[in-house]
Write a protein that holds these residues in place. Structure first.
Motif, mmCIF file in Angstrom:
data_model
loop_
_atom_site.group_PDB
_atom_site.id
_atom_site.type_symbol
_atom_site.label_atom_id
_atom_site.label_comp_id
_atom_site.label_asym_id
_atom_site.label_seq_id
_atom_site.Cartn_x
_atom_site.Cartn_y
_atom_site.Cartn_z
ATOM 1 N N ASP A 1 -4.662 -4.924 -15.855
ATOM 2 C CA ASP A 1 -5.412 -4.223 -14.815
ATOM 3 C C ASP A 1 -4.554 -3.167 -14.137
ATOM 4 O OD1 ASP A 1 -7.638 -5.719 -15.321
ATOM 5 O OD2 ASP A 1 -7.389 -7.075 -13.618
ATOM 6 N N ILE A 2 -3.261 -3.457 -13.985
ATOM 7 C CA ILE A 2 -2.370 -2.511 -13.311
ATOM 8 C C ILE A 2 -2.337 -1.181 -14.049
ATOM 9 C CG2 ILE A 2 0.036 -2.032 -12.707
ATOM 10 C CD1 ILE A 2 0.381 -4.997 -12.121
ATOM 11 N N VAL A 3 -2.098 -1.231 -15.356
ATOM 12 C CA VAL A 3 -1.978 0.002 -16.136
ATOM 13 C C VAL A 3 -3.333 0.676 -16.315
ATOM 14 C CG1 VAL A 3 -1.400 0.930 -18.414
ATOM 15 C CG2 VAL A 3 0.127 -0.729 -17.306
ATOM 16 N N GLU A 4 -4.373 -0.115 -16.542
ATOM 17 C CA GLU A 4 -5.687 0.468 -16.814
ATOM 18 C C GLU A 4 -6.342 1.076 -15.576
ATOM 19 O OE1 GLU A 4 -7.541 -1.884 -20.621
ATOM 20 O OE2 GLU A 4 -7.916 -2.731 -18.641
ATOM 21 N N LYS A 5 -6.154 0.447 -14.407
ATOM 22 C CA LYS A 5 -6.954 0.836 -13.253
ATOM 23 C C LYS A 5 -6.176 1.167 -11.990
ATOM 24 C CE LYS A 5 -10.480 -2.447 -14.831
ATOM 25 N NZ LYS A 5 -11.234 -3.688 -14.473
ATOM 26 N N GLU A 6 -4.948 0.676 -11.857
ATOM 27 C CA GLU A 6 -4.332 0.674 -10.538
ATOM 28 C C GLU A 6 -3.155 1.622 -10.360
ATOM 29 O OE1 GLU A 6 -3.353 -3.407 -9.866
ATOM 30 O OE2 GLU A 6 -5.435 -4.077 -9.891
ATOM 31 N N MET A 7 -2.681 2.254 -11.407
ATOM 32 C CA MET A 7 -1.483 3.073 -11.265
ATOM 33 C C MET A 7 -1.794 4.445 -10.675
ATOM 34 S SD MET A 7 1.130 2.116 -14.348
ATOM 35 C CE MET A 7 0.497 3.301 -15.503
ATOM 36 N N TYR A 8 -0.880 4.925 -9.840
ATOM 37 C CA TYR A 8 -0.935 6.289 -9.322
ATOM 38 C C TYR A 8 -0.171 7.176 -10.295
ATOM 39 C CZ TYR A 8 -2.983 5.138 -4.787
ATOM 40 O OH TYR A 8 -3.842 4.752 -3.786
ATOM 41 N N THR A 9 -0.919 7.849 -11.152
ATOM 42 C CA THR A 9 -0.324 8.644 -12.228
ATOM 43 C C THR A 9 -0.731 10.109 -12.080
ATOM 44 O OG1 THR A 9 -0.331 6.748 -13.741
ATOM 45 C CG2 THR A 9 -0.218 8.931 -14.734
ATOM 46 N N TYR B 1 16.238 -6.075 -4.954
ATOM 47 C CA TYR B 1 15.749 -4.783 -4.467
ATOM 48 C C TYR B 1 14.748 -5.009 -3.345
ATOM 49 C CZ TYR B 1 11.798 -6.019 -7.461
ATOM 50 O OH TYR B 1 10.747 -6.691 -8.043
ATOM 51 N N ILE B 2 14.597 -4.006 -2.502
ATOM 52 C CA ILE B 2 13.594 -3.989 -1.444
ATOM 53 C C ILE B 2 13.016 -2.581 -1.407
ATOM 54 C CG2 ILE B 2 13.118 -4.318 1.015
ATOM 55 C CD1 ILE B 2 15.682 -5.965 1.217
ATOM 56 N N GLY B 3 11.690 -2.459 -1.444
ATOM 57 C CA GLY B 3 11.142 -1.109 -1.377
ATOM 58 C C GLY B 3 9.644 -1.062 -1.584
ATOM 59 N N PRO B 4 9.054 0.140 -1.418
ATOM 60 C CA PRO B 4 7.603 0.313 -1.556
ATOM 61 C C PRO B 4 7.165 0.378 -3.021
ATOM 62 C CG PRO B 4 8.622 2.404 -1.016
ATOM 63 C CD PRO B 4 9.720 1.382 -0.983
ATOM 64 N N MET B 5 5.978 -0.171 -3.287
ATOM 65 C CA MET B 5 5.306 -0.088 -4.578
ATOM 66 C C MET B 5 3.908 0.480 -4.333
ATOM 67 S SD MET B 5 7.724 -1.483 -6.418
ATOM 68 C CE MET B 5 9.224 -2.364 -5.903
ATOM 69 N N PHE B 6 3.232 0.893 -5.407
ATOM 70 C CA PHE B 6 1.961 1.595 -5.243
ATOM 71 C C PHE B 6 0.950 1.141 -6.287
ATOM 72 C CE2 PHE B 6 5.570 4.089 -3.963
ATOM 73 C CZ PHE B 6 5.211 4.602 -2.726
ATOM 74 N N ARG B 7 -0.217 0.691 -5.803
ATOM 75 C CA ARG B 7 -1.309 0.331 -6.709
ATOM 76 C C ARG B 7 -2.627 0.749 -6.076
ATOM 77 N NH1 ARG B 7 0.234 -5.892 -8.606
ATOM 78 N NH2 ARG B 7 2.417 -5.462 -9.134
ATOM 79 N N TYR B 8 -3.473 1.372 -6.889
ATOM 80 C CA TYR B 8 -4.781 1.789 -6.389
ATOM 81 C C TYR B 8 -5.746 0.617 -6.555
ATOM 82 C CZ TYR B 8 -8.853 4.642 -5.386
ATOM 83 O OH TYR B 8 -9.987 5.168 -4.807
ATOM 84 N N GLU B 9 -5.856 -0.196 -5.506
ATOM 85 C CA GLU B 9 -6.785 -1.319 -5.529
ATOM 86 C C GLU B 9 -7.489 -1.408 -4.179
ATOM 87 O OE1 GLU B 9 -4.663 -4.910 -6.306
ATOM 88 O OE2 GLU B 9 -3.019 -4.428 -4.970
ATOM 89 N N ARG B 10 -8.500 -2.240 -4.103
ATOM 90 C CA ARG B 10 -9.286 -2.326 -2.874
ATOM 91 C C ARG B 10 -8.448 -2.934 -1.759
ATOM 92 N NH1 ARG B 10 -12.635 -6.046 -0.439
ATOM 93 N NH2 ARG B 10 -12.345 -7.567 -2.118
ATOM 94 N N PRO B 11 -8.225 -2.190 -0.669
ATOM 95 C CA PRO B 11 -7.423 -2.731 0.432
ATOM 96 C C PRO B 11 -8.095 -3.960 1.042
ATOM 97 C CG PRO B 11 -7.663 -0.347 0.636
ATOM 98 C CD PRO B 11 -8.615 -0.788 -0.427
ATOM 99 N N GLN B 12 -7.313 -4.979 1.319
ATOM 100 C CA GLN B 12 -7.802 -6.188 1.971
ATOM 101 C C GLN B 12 -6.635 -6.844 2.686
ATOM 102 O OE1 GLN B 12 -8.686 -9.348 -1.075
ATOM 103 N NE2 GLN B 12 -8.413 -7.644 -2.507
ATOM 104 N N SER B 13 -6.868 -7.986 3.276
ATOM 105 C CA SER B 13 -5.836 -8.642 4.071
ATOM 106 C C SER B 13 -4.564 -8.865 3.249
ATOM 107 C CB SER B 13 -6.356 -9.990 4.579
ATOM 108 O OG SER B 13 -5.372 -10.666 5.313
ATOM 109 N N GLY B 14 -3.463 -8.260 3.712
ATOM 110 C CA GLY B 14 -2.179 -8.437 3.043
ATOM 111 C C GLY B 14 -2.029 -7.672 1.748
ATOM 112 N N ARG B 15 -3.009 -6.836 1.419
ATOM 113 C CA ARG B 15 -2.965 -6.099 0.155
ATOM 114 C C ARG B 15 -3.257 -4.630 0.427
ATOM 115 N NH1 ARG B 15 -3.226 -8.196 -5.043
ATOM 116 N NH2 ARG B 15 -3.808 -10.242 -4.210
ATOM 117 N N PHE B 16 -2.295 -3.782 0.127
ATOM 118 C CA PHE B 16 -2.420 -2.364 0.433
ATOM 119 C C PHE B 16 -2.136 -1.524 -0.807
ATOM 120 C CE2 PHE B 16 -1.161 -4.591 4.275
ATOM 121 C CZ PHE B 16 -2.069 -4.110 5.208
#
Length: 424
Positions: free
Chosen positions: A59-67, A106-121
């Motif tokens: 799902d990450i590669v098919e739908k959620e990546m910021y490319t 490591y510590i840092g930001p990641m990015f996925r285009y998914e529906r925002p909800q509690s604890g998920r951005f």
């Protein structure tokens, strides 16, 4: 025109940022004690790295990546997770030529285009660890124990460790074939999404939360019953090392994780206080990842923990990890001459690590005192023409109300005494 933060992103403001800094500071200390060293990889990578590493039918590669394409026409993706980048760095910089295993965090930001909800951005933050170039099951147990130790250090105790083995490239295809046959037989009872997954990625059906699919999955063949002797032995050894550490776990044959690179050990930490989306962090082995992206047969294991979801767990338990810190001294000034002397004292105190502030808005004494109160100042002092002329001023404890006359020239020494005994 009014600008807002993009959907799925948020600003982390004071005093909330104190919680983040506390978690990050604890991470640096704890992970270093386990001999993990920090690594920082680029925010974006070539898209193919994630396509090959994570798996093109996830799902990450098919739908959620910021490319997007850069100005040279190359396909670039904001990193959706950290492991593929770490392994790319390990291979590119030939770290495999150094003493092994290599341990990173490591510590840092990641990015996925998914529906925002509690604890998920859409922009979220992870801290994670990777241990590379060892297939030792004791290392699997160490990785798991490190994540649990972090939870415990933060005061979180009511959680569950779910454990599974997803096999290897030798035994997993045989299991997938049996699973696929089972799913085809029960195809009519599956959701539309899972029907599509049967041909492309049948393991993902096991992770579906649809109630109808859950009923079907209960009768599915268990991967733990189809492991090859090597995988079965590895899984048993992981459990034995967890037993040594007195870490309780639940064997969950349906646990497969969401990325294709996992092999052997897979695990998740769940907090039931979070409801349906109750996974705080998870991870596992990825012994084929380095070969997939760099043609080198190098094993690895790691986990990633979402900081936003961790904060949700802390809030659900009412755990305060960092109190809002105030300042040590607020210098209230009356007049320009006093402002200049206060500015000099401010610099001296700050150079000695005192958190100190003055007014920059030319406010009245009363307004300055209100500002000191809002900043949770522990002490205040008023400096005006008379104080300068007499080289004396009154320093006040804002909590107790106690006051003391001091020499302005001795302010630094007085503050050193006051912060030690914390009262006048």
């Amino acid at each position: 025109m009014k600008f807002n933060a993009p959907r799925g992103t948020n600003d982390i403001l004071p005093p909330e940022i104190k919680k983040w800094q506390y978690i990050e500071d604890l991470t640096h200390k704890l992970f270093t004690n386990y001999n993990y060293q920090e690594i920082r990889t680029p925010i974006f990578e070539y898209t193919e790295l994630f396509q090959r590493g994570i798996g093109e039918v996830t799902d990450i590669v098919e739908k959620e990546m910021y490319t997007f394409e850069d100005k040279s026409g190359r396909s670039i993706t904001l990193r959706p997770e950290g492991t593929a980048s770490v392994i790319r760095s390990f291979l590119e910089n030939k770290i495999y030529g150094q003493a092994q295993p290599t341990k990173y965090y490591y510590i840092g930001p990641m990015f996925r285009y998914e529906r925002p909800q509690s604890g998920r951005f859409r922009q979220f933050h992870q801290l994670g660890v990777e241990a590379i170039a060892s297939d030792d099951p004791a290392l699997d147990a160490e990785i798991i124990s490190l994540g649990i130790r972090l939870m415990e250090e933060l005061g979180l105790e009511d959680f569950e460790l779910h454990l599974n083995s997803v096999g290897c490239k030798s035994c997993r295809p045989k299991y997938v074939k049996k699973l696929k046959s089972f799913l085809i037989e029960n195809k009519e009872d599956l959701c539309d999404k899972c029907r599509e997954r049967i041909e492309r990625n049948p393991l993902r059906v096991l992770d579906c939360k649809n109630q109808s699919c859950q009923s079907v999955i209960k009768g599915a063949p268990k991967i733990t019953e189809h492991l090859c002797p090597e995988c079965d032995e590895h899984f048993s050894e992981v459990q034995s090392f967890l037993d040594i550490l007195n870490i309780e776990y639940n064997i969950n044959p349906l646990l497969v994780r969401g990325l294709d690179y996992y092999t052997n050990t897979a695990f998740e930490i769940k907090d039931n206080a979070l409801g349906a989306q109750n996974t705080v962090f998870g991870g596992g082995r990825y012994n084929g990842l380095a070969e997939e992206i760099g043609n080198r047969d190098i094993p690895g294991i790691g986990f990633a923990l979402g900081i936003e979801r961790l904060l949700l767990s802390l809030d659900a338990k009412g755990i305060e990890v960092a109190e809002e810190a105030g300042i040590d001294l607020y210098i209230t000034v009356i007049g320009k001459k006093a402002k200049r002397e206060a500015f000099r004292l401010l610099d001296i105190l700050r150079n000695e690590d005192f958190k100190t502030e003055i007014d920059y808005l030319d406010r009245s004494v009363g307004s300055q005192m209100k500002s000191a109160d809002r900043m949770n100042a522990e002490y205040t002092i008023i400096i005006g023409e008379d104080e300068l002329e007499n080289n004396s001023a009154t320093i006040r404890n804002m909590k107790s109300g106690n006051e003391e006359e001091i020499k302005l020239s001795n302010l630094l020494e007085v503050m050193k005494q006051l912060v030690d005994k914390e009262e006048i």
